[in-house]
Design a protein around this motif. Structure first.
Motif, PDB file in Angstrom:
ATOM      1  N   TYR A  75       0.807  -1.218   0.000  1.00 21.89           N
ATOM      2  CA  TYR A  75       0.000   0.000   0.000  1.00 21.89           C
ATOM      3  C   TYR A  75       0.839   1.265   0.000  1.00 21.89           C
ATOM      4  CZ  TYR A  75      -3.353  -3.586   0.994  1.00 21.89           C
ATOM      5  OH  TYR A  75      -4.098  -4.728   0.908  1.00 21.89           O
ATOM      6  N   TYR A  76       1.993   1.265   0.667  1.00 19.39           N
ATOM      7  CA  TYR A  76       2.757   2.520   0.685  1.00 19.39           C
ATOM      8  C   TYR A  76       3.708   2.663  -0.504  1.00 19.39           C
ATOM      9  CZ  TYR A  76       6.467   0.138   3.546  1.00 19.39           C
ATOM     10  OH  TYR A  76       7.432  -0.695   4.040  1.00 19.39           O
ATOM     11  N   ARG A  77       4.053   1.562  -1.173  1.00 20.31           N
ATOM     12  CA  ARG A  77       4.908   1.689  -2.361  1.00 20.31           C
ATOM     13  C   ARG A  77       4.161   2.448  -3.438  1.00 20.31           C
ATOM     14  NH1 ARG A  77       6.761  -3.774  -2.214  1.00 20.31           N
ATOM     15  NH2 ARG A  77       8.572  -3.812  -0.864  1.00 20.31           N
ATOM     16  N   GLY A  78       4.830   3.464  -3.983  1.00 19.93           N
ATOM     17  CA  GLY A  78       4.200   4.237  -5.047  1.00 19.93           C
ATOM     18  C   GLY A  78       3.239   5.297  -4.552  1.00 19.93           C
ATOM     19  N   ALA A  79       3.078   5.408  -3.248  1.00 19.50           N
ATOM     20  CA  ALA A  79       2.193   6.447  -2.715  1.00 19.50           C
ATOM     21  C   ALA A  79       2.911   7.800  -2.756  1.00 19.50           C
ATOM     22  CB  ALA A  79       1.779   6.120  -1.289  1.00 19.50           C
ATOM     23  N   ALA A  80       2.145   8.843  -3.077  1.00 17.72           N
ATOM     24  CA  ALA A  80       2.708  10.196  -3.084  1.00 17.72           C
ATOM     25  C   ALA A  80       2.851  10.711  -1.660  1.00 17.72           C
ATOM     26  CB  ALA A  80       1.813  11.128  -3.895  1.00 17.72           C
ATOM     27  N   GLU A 102      10.087   5.592  10.455  1.00 17.99           N
ATOM     28  CA  GLU A 102      11.412   5.023  10.148  1.00 17.99           C
ATOM     29  C   GLU A 102      11.320   4.081   8.950  1.00 17.99           C
ATOM     30  OE1 GLU A 102      14.026   6.256  11.359  1.00 17.99           O
ATOM     31  OE2 GLU A 102      12.874   7.394  12.851  1.00 17.99           O
ATOM     32  N   GLU A 103      10.308   3.214   8.957  1.00 19.33           N
ATOM     33  CA  GLU A 103      10.146   2.245   7.864  1.00 19.33           C
ATOM     34  C   GLU A 103       9.917   2.963   6.535  1.00 19.33           C
ATOM     35  OE1 GLU A 103       7.489  -1.067   8.646  1.00 19.33           O
ATOM     36  OE2 GLU A 103       7.142  -1.406   6.497  1.00 19.33           O
ATOM     37  N   LEU A 104       9.055   3.980   6.549  1.00 17.16           N
ATOM     38  CA  LEU A 104       8.770   4.728   5.311  1.00 17.16           C
ATOM     39  C   LEU A 104      10.017   5.413   4.792  1.00 17.16           C
ATOM     40  CD1 LEU A 104       5.370   6.369   6.241  1.00 17.16           C
ATOM     41  CD2 LEU A 104       5.744   4.697   4.405  1.00 17.16           C
ATOM     42  N   LYS A 105      10.771   6.040   5.697  1.00 20.75           N
ATOM     43  CA  LYS A 105      11.972   6.769   5.267  1.00 20.75           C
ATOM     44  C   LYS A 105      13.008   5.806   4.710  1.00 20.75           C
ATOM     45  CE  LYS A 105      11.645  11.113   7.665  1.00 20.75           C
ATOM     46  NZ  LYS A 105      12.025  12.190   6.766  1.00 20.75           N
ATOM     47  N   LYS A 106      13.100   4.625   5.325  1.00 18.87           N
ATOM     48  CA  LYS A 106      14.085   3.644   4.899  1.00 18.87           C
ATOM     49  C   LYS A 106      13.712   3.088   3.521  1.00 18.87           C
ATOM     50  CE  LYS A 106      15.831  -0.758   6.526  1.00 18.87           C
ATOM     51  NZ  LYS A 106      15.460  -1.807   7.482  1.00 18.87           N
ATOM     52  N   ILE A 107      12.439   2.789   3.316  1.00 24.23           N
ATOM     53  CA  ILE A 107      12.047   2.091   2.088  1.00 24.23           C
ATOM     54  C   ILE A 107      11.667   3.048   0.963  1.00 24.23           C
ATOM     55  CG2 ILE A 107      10.443   0.377   1.113  1.00 24.23           C
ATOM     56  CD1 ILE A 107      10.664  -1.110   3.727  1.00 24.23           C
ATOM     57  N   CYS A 108      11.024   4.148   1.289  1.00 16.09           N
ATOM     58  CA  CYS A 108      10.569   5.079   0.236  1.00 16.09           C
ATOM     59  C   CYS A 108      11.486   6.285   0.097  1.00 16.09           C
ATOM     60  CB  CYS A 108       9.156   5.564   0.511  1.00 16.09           C
ATOM     61  SG  CYS A 108       7.976   4.238   0.793  1.00 16.09           S
ATOM     62  N   GLY A 109      12.319   6.553   1.071  1.00 13.40           N
ATOM     63  CA  GLY A 109      13.243   7.687   1.005  1.00 13.40           C
ATOM     64  C   GLY A 109      12.516   8.993   0.778  1.00 13.40           C
ATOM     65  N   GLU A 110      13.010   9.781  -0.169  1.00 12.88           N
ATOM     66  CA  GLU A 110      12.427  11.101  -0.442  1.00 12.88           C
ATOM     67  C   GLU A 110      11.213  11.011  -1.375  1.00 12.88           C
ATOM     68  OE1 GLU A 110      13.532  13.880   1.220  1.00 12.88           O
ATOM     69  OE2 GLU A 110      14.707  12.323   2.223  1.00 12.88           O
ATOM     70  N   GLU A 111      10.901   9.805  -1.816  1.00 12.10           N
ATOM     71  CA  GLU A 111       9.793   9.614  -2.766  1.00 12.10           C
ATOM     72  C   GLU A 111       8.433   9.933  -2.171  1.00 12.10           C
ATOM     73  OE1 GLU A 111      10.605   7.130  -6.018  1.00 12.10           O
ATOM     74  OE2 GLU A 111      11.852   8.882  -5.610  1.00 12.10           O
ATOM     75  N   ILE A 112       8.348   9.915  -0.845  1.00  7.47           N
ATOM     76  CA  ILE A 112       7.036  10.023  -0.214  1.00  7.47           C
ATOM     77  C   ILE A 112       7.013  11.206   0.757  1.00  7.47           C
ATOM     78  CG2 ILE A 112       7.548   8.439   1.715  1.00  7.47           C
ATOM     79  CD1 ILE A 112       4.783   7.119   1.109  1.00  7.47           C
ATOM     80  N   LYS A 113       5.905  11.954   0.730  1.00  5.76           N
ATOM     81  CA  LYS A 113       5.700  13.034   1.695  1.00  5.76           C
ATOM     82  C   LYS A 113       4.950  12.439   2.884  1.00  5.76           C
ATOM     83  CE  LYS A 113       7.026  16.726  -0.775  1.00  5.76           C
ATOM     84  NZ  LYS A 113       8.288  16.168  -1.320  1.00  5.76           N
ATOM     85  N   ILE A 114       5.464  12.672   4.068  1.00  9.75           N
ATOM     86  CA  ILE A 114       4.856  12.089   5.269  1.00  9.75           C
ATOM     87  C   ILE A 114       4.286  13.193   6.144  1.00  9.75           C
ATOM     88  CG2 ILE A 114       5.231  10.584   7.267  1.00  9.75           C
ATOM     89  CD1 ILE A 114       7.822   9.597   5.885  1.00  9.75           C
TER      90      ILE A 114
END
Ligand code: GTP
Ligand code: MG
Length: 170
Positions: A75-80, A102-114
């Motif tokens: 679900y979070y892969r490819g999410a804006a 932490e998980e989002l930053k590790k896997i999605c890096g700068e690709e995702i706005k949190i």
């Protein structure tokens, strides 16, 4: 014949923090105290207009129960954008939110706005997670913090509008 900008948005956070309630408040403007735990994930769409642009949001409302954790990357892969939710009356839920970030930053890096959502503000007489510690964490991680209530609707629309403003316009 409108020109729609599509964005995928995902909700993450411990079970019972109010992810489904926030999504339902935003999409249907409803609230129920007997909202049931999500199984797997729920998918909803919502159109809205921000700064004269028309958006169609694809919203993935994930299940917070730990047994569903392994599904989350689907679900979070490819999410804006990701909205990570905690319940202001539960320190455990805040600790869980930090782990999601932490998980989002590790896997999605700068690709995702949190964005970090401090939900259940209507229960502030039982607040366990102070705004100070949440703000300190959000500032350190360079995230926006929003204080919300799915029950009253506090800031629910604002979370989406403010986040959309910082997403690509295509
Ligand atoms: P999972 O699907 O298991 O991950 O839970 P969830 O995060 O989707 O939580 P859900 O929206 O199901 O809400 C859990 C409970 O908290 C329900 O009883 C909701 O009515 C209640 N709730 C959600 N948001 C709020 C809020 O802002 N204020 C109050 N007072 N209760 C809320
Ligand atoms: Mg849910």
């Amino acid at each position: 014949n409108e020109n729609l900008i599509n964005h995928k948005i995902v909700f993450l956070g411990e079970s019972a923090v109010g992810k489904s309630s926030l999504v339902i408040r935003f999409v249907q403007d409803k609230f129920s105290l007997s909202q049931e735990p999500t199984v797997g994930a729920a998918f909803l769409t919502k159109k809205l207009k921000v700064d004269d642009l028309n958006y169609k949001l694809q919203i993935w409302d994930t299940a917070g129960q730990e047994r569903y954790h392994s599904l989350a990357p689907m679900y979070y892969r490819g999410a804006a954008a990701a909205f990570v939710v905690y319940d202001i009356t539960s320190m455990d839920s805040f600790e869980r939110a930090k782990k999601w970030i932490e998980e989002l930053k590790k896997i999605c890096g700068e690709e995702i706005k949190i964005a970090l959502l401090a939900n259940k503000m209507d229960l502030d007489e039982n607040q366990r997670v102070s705004k100070d510690i949440a703000l300190e964490f959000a500032t350190e991680k360079n995230l926006q913090l929003f204080e919300t209530s799915a029950k009253t609707g506090l800031n629910v629309r604002k979370v989406f509008e403010e986040t959309i403003k910082i997403l690509p316009k295509t």
